[in-house]
Design an enzyme around this catalytic site. Structure first.
Site, PDB file in Angstrom:
ATOM      1  N   ARG A  53      -1.318  -2.020 -18.974  1.00  0.00           N
ATOM      2  CA  ARG A  53      -2.620  -1.350 -19.023  1.00  0.00           C
ATOM      3  C   ARG A  53      -2.674  -0.289 -17.922  1.00  0.00           C
ATOM      4  O   ARG A  53      -2.501  -0.612 -16.742  1.00  0.00           O
ATOM      5  CB  ARG A  53      -3.667  -2.440 -18.788  1.00  0.00           C
ATOM      6  CG  ARG A  53      -5.061  -2.164 -19.197  1.00  0.00           C
ATOM      7  CD  ARG A  53      -5.801  -3.480 -19.370  1.00  0.00           C
ATOM      8  NE  ARG A  53      -5.397  -4.053 -20.641  1.00  0.00           N
ATOM      9  CZ  ARG A  53      -5.865  -3.661 -21.829  1.00  0.00           C
ATOM     10  NH1 ARG A  53      -6.779  -2.734 -21.897  1.00  0.00           N
ATOM     11  NH2 ARG A  53      -5.428  -4.216 -22.937  1.00  0.00           N
ATOM     12  N   GLU A 106      -0.564   4.750  -0.545  1.00  0.00           N
ATOM     13  CA  GLU A 106      -1.407   5.932  -0.803  1.00  0.00           C
ATOM     14  C   GLU A 106      -0.584   7.196  -0.568  1.00  0.00           C
ATOM     15  O   GLU A 106       0.165   7.295   0.405  1.00  0.00           O
ATOM     16  CB  GLU A 106      -2.646   5.903   0.099  1.00  0.00           C
ATOM     17  CG  GLU A 106      -3.656   4.880  -0.401  1.00  0.00           C
ATOM     18  CD  GLU A 106      -4.883   4.750   0.473  1.00  0.00           C
ATOM     19  OE1 GLU A 106      -4.995   5.462   1.480  1.00  0.00           O
ATOM     20  OE2 GLU A 106      -5.728   3.901   0.140  1.00  0.00           O
ATOM     21  N   LYS A 123      -1.366   1.292 -25.364  1.00  0.00           N
ATOM     22  CA  LYS A 123      -1.664   1.238 -26.806  1.00  0.00           C
ATOM     23  C   LYS A 123      -0.338   1.398 -27.562  1.00  0.00           C
ATOM     24  O   LYS A 123       0.521   0.534 -27.430  1.00  0.00           O
ATOM     25  CB  LYS A 123      -2.712   2.295 -27.150  1.00  0.00           C
ATOM     26  CG  LYS A 123      -4.049   2.049 -26.407  1.00  0.00           C
ATOM     27  CD  LYS A 123      -5.125   3.010 -26.841  1.00  0.00           C
ATOM     28  CE  LYS A 123      -6.459   2.696 -26.195  1.00  0.00           C
ATOM     29  NZ  LYS A 123      -6.683   3.344 -24.907  1.00  0.00           N
ATOM     30  N   TYR A 159       0.853  -1.191   0.000  1.00  0.00           N
ATOM     31  CA  TYR A 159       0.000   0.000   0.000  1.00  0.00           C
ATOM     32  C   TYR A 159       0.883   1.234   0.000  1.00  0.00           C
ATOM     33  O   TYR A 159       1.841   1.311   0.776  1.00  0.00           O
ATOM     34  CB  TYR A 159      -0.915   0.029   1.238  1.00  0.00           C
ATOM     35  CG  TYR A 159      -2.346  -0.270   0.863  1.00  0.00           C
ATOM     36  CD1 TYR A 159      -3.005   0.542  -0.055  1.00  0.00           C
ATOM     37  CD2 TYR A 159      -3.023  -1.366   1.385  1.00  0.00           C
ATOM     38  CE1 TYR A 159      -4.308   0.261  -0.445  1.00  0.00           C
ATOM     39  CE2 TYR A 159      -4.318  -1.649   0.999  1.00  0.00           C
ATOM     40  CZ  TYR A 159      -4.955  -0.826   0.078  1.00  0.00           C
ATOM     41  OH  TYR A 159      -6.227  -1.102  -0.307  1.00  0.00           O
ATOM     42  N   ASP A 183      -6.319  14.145 -25.204  1.00  0.00           N
ATOM     43  CA  ASP A 183      -6.273  12.739 -24.802  1.00  0.00           C
ATOM     44  C   ASP A 183      -5.568  11.993 -25.937  1.00  0.00           C
ATOM     45  O   ASP A 183      -6.145  11.743 -26.991  1.00  0.00           O
ATOM     46  CB  ASP A 183      -7.704  12.228 -24.604  1.00  0.00           C
ATOM     47  CG  ASP A 183      -7.752  10.750 -24.242  1.00  0.00           C
ATOM     48  OD1 ASP A 183      -6.729  10.051 -24.411  1.00  0.00           O
ATOM     49  OD2 ASP A 183      -8.824  10.287 -23.798  1.00  0.00           O
ATOM     50  N   THR A 238      -3.408   6.620 -22.179  1.00  0.00           N
ATOM     51  CA  THR A 238      -3.219   5.290 -21.618  1.00  0.00           C
ATOM     52  C   THR A 238      -1.767   4.920 -21.871  1.00  0.00           C
ATOM     53  O   THR A 238      -1.055   5.607 -22.612  1.00  0.00           O
ATOM     54  CB  THR A 238      -4.121   4.238 -22.299  1.00  0.00           C
ATOM     55  OG1 THR A 238      -3.877   4.298 -23.708  1.00  0.00           O
ATOM     56  CG2 THR A 238      -5.587   4.487 -22.020  1.00  0.00           C
TER      57      THR A 238
END
Ligand code: DSN
Length: 440
Positions: free
Chosen positions: A235, A56, A229, A54, A200, A226
């Site tokens: 991903r 955060e 691609k 974790y 984008d 992203t």
């Protein structure tokens, strides 16, 4: 039975499925424009120990102990990404492109503000204002489109809508658009109405990274993408800015302070829309960004464009109707109405021959999004496998044979065998071998 060969695996049922999927990827011709094959080291980084952690917060400012190595991993990813795009700020935590766009909206806009994006049915993306998406539900979404005669972005329409409606944000970028963007003109339109611009670049990011398409960073306030691609990473999503600035719309941080956009964007990603970052994915992003910085990747990106153009030419030669008549990037959108085949039927039939692509609405489509009149064809994945211009004609020939024999299953079976034979020349993940697993 063959099992996916991976040290110490015990879950045979699941690893058999992974092996099956690997074989599917190896045997087929992958033409989904938004897909690619990562390097094996990207896969290794994804399947690694930071998944246990974790973290955060951000490097140096975490809510958990034990983050000193995670900080180094995330900082490496950020530094490499900034270097690729000459950006001054980047956030590598968004779990996806949709999350990246959500965070930009949250950082700059208030519910009910107007946004202006490319219509989904003209090649846009769900998160650019589709009524089915949060972007169309929480904001007043307006759209621009493409010109019927040319299939290219209708900047006059964008300008007229912006002047009439005065949106707070203009979004450029697409999921199914084969031409480059005039970011300078978009920024001029935005400035004339006091709007911010989000580019984008999820689809062409890898080509922009190597200067093969116009640079959105010169003119757009924010750039989202992203990573899986054309960038060929795991991903995930990213947000970047070349120049930081103060949010002009008075959006404040949770303590009520007006802060620079970089701070508001970080807060929008965490704690705004996400909790713990996926640090194993961020590690894999760092690996992929390192690969993008190499000369080898420059060769890849150039080959993507060369392959797309060769493929587009082959389609046109066979009488296929390409929207905008060609491509500047990695994909093409084909209107199949002159072939009397729906996009759905084409996708499903090509699937039987292990040629994978997706049905896609074409501009001014008269069919539903579940049927569509077109297909979208992209070359990033086959280019990664090593295919060159000379291989595009045989692929188009195989597609054409299937589409001309749409109900002839024995003919389609023959093409499937040809596809398998053809792809054997281009190994995928030779590092992963199949073999009997010694179960304890
Ligand atoms: N689903 C992606 C694509 O295929 O383009 C966009 O998010």
């Amino acid at each position: 039975m063959l099992h996916y060969f991976w040290p110490m695996q015990k879950d045979i049922q699941l690893f058999d499925l992974l092996h099956k999927e690997l074989e599917r990827q190896r045997n087929g011709i992958e033409l989904i424009a938004s897909e690619n094959f990562t390097s094996y080291q990207v896969i290794q980084a994804m399947g690694s120990v930071p998944t246990n952690k974790y973290a955060e917060g951000y490097p140096g400012k975490r809510f958990y102990g034990g983050c000193e190595v995670i900080d180094e991993i995330e900082s490496l990813a950020i530094d490499r990404l900034k270097k690729i795009f000459n950006a001054s700020w980047a956030n590598v935590q968004p779990h996806s492109g949709a999350q990246a766009n959500t965070a930009v909206f949250l950082a700059c806009l208030k519910p009910g503000d107007k946004i202006l994006g490319l219509d989904l049915s003209m090649g846009g993306h769900l998160t650019h204002g589709s009524p089915a998406n949060f972007s169309g539900k929480y904001y007043q979404a307006l759209s621009y489109g493409v010109k019927k005669e040319t299939g290219t972005i209708d900047y006059d329409h964008m300008e007229a809508t912006a002047k009439a409606e005065r949106p707070k944000m203009i979004i450029c970028g697409a999921s199914a658009y084969s031409r480059d963007w005039d970011y300078k003109r978009i920024r001029a339109i935005a400035d004339s109405v006091g709007a911010l611009v989000l580019a984008d670049i999820a689809h062409p990011a890898g080509l922009i990274a190597k200067g093969l398409l116009n640079d959105p960073f010169e003119h757009c306030h924010f750039v989202s993408s992203t990573t899986h691609k054309t960038l060929r990473g795991p991903r995930g999503g990213i947000i970047m800015m070349r120049h930081d600035f103060d949010n002009p719309f008075g959006v404040k941080d949770p303590k009520g302070n007006i802060r620079p956009m970089s701070a508001l964007l970080d807060l929008a990603v965490f704690p705004g829309i996400q909790g713990g970052p996926l640090e194993h994915i961020i590690a894999a992003k760092a690996v992929a960004f390192g690969e993008v910085l190499t000369d080898e990747y420059t060769v890849y990106a150039k080959q993507v464009i060369a392959n797309a153009q060769a493929m587009a030419k082959s389609f046109v030669k066979r009488g296929y109707d390409l929207i905008s008549n060609g491509t500047d990037n990695h994909l093409m959108l084909i209107d199949l109405r002159n072939k009397n085949i729906t996009g759905k039927k084409a996708q499903e039939t090509l699937d039987k021959a292990h040629i994978t692509l997706n049905k896609n609405a074409v501009p001014f489509d008269d069919k539903s999004p579940f049927i569509t009149s077109g297909i979208r064809v992209g070359v990033p994945a086959i280019t990664t496998r090593g295919l060159k211009e000379v291989h595009m004609e045989p692929i188009v020939e195989m597609i054409d044979t299937v589409l001309n024999n749409i109900d002839n299953n024995s003919k389609i079976e023959v093409v499937k065998e040809e596809v398998h034979e053809f792809m054997k020349e281009f190994p995928l993940y030779p590092e992963i071998e199949a073999g009997e697993v010694a179960t304890a």
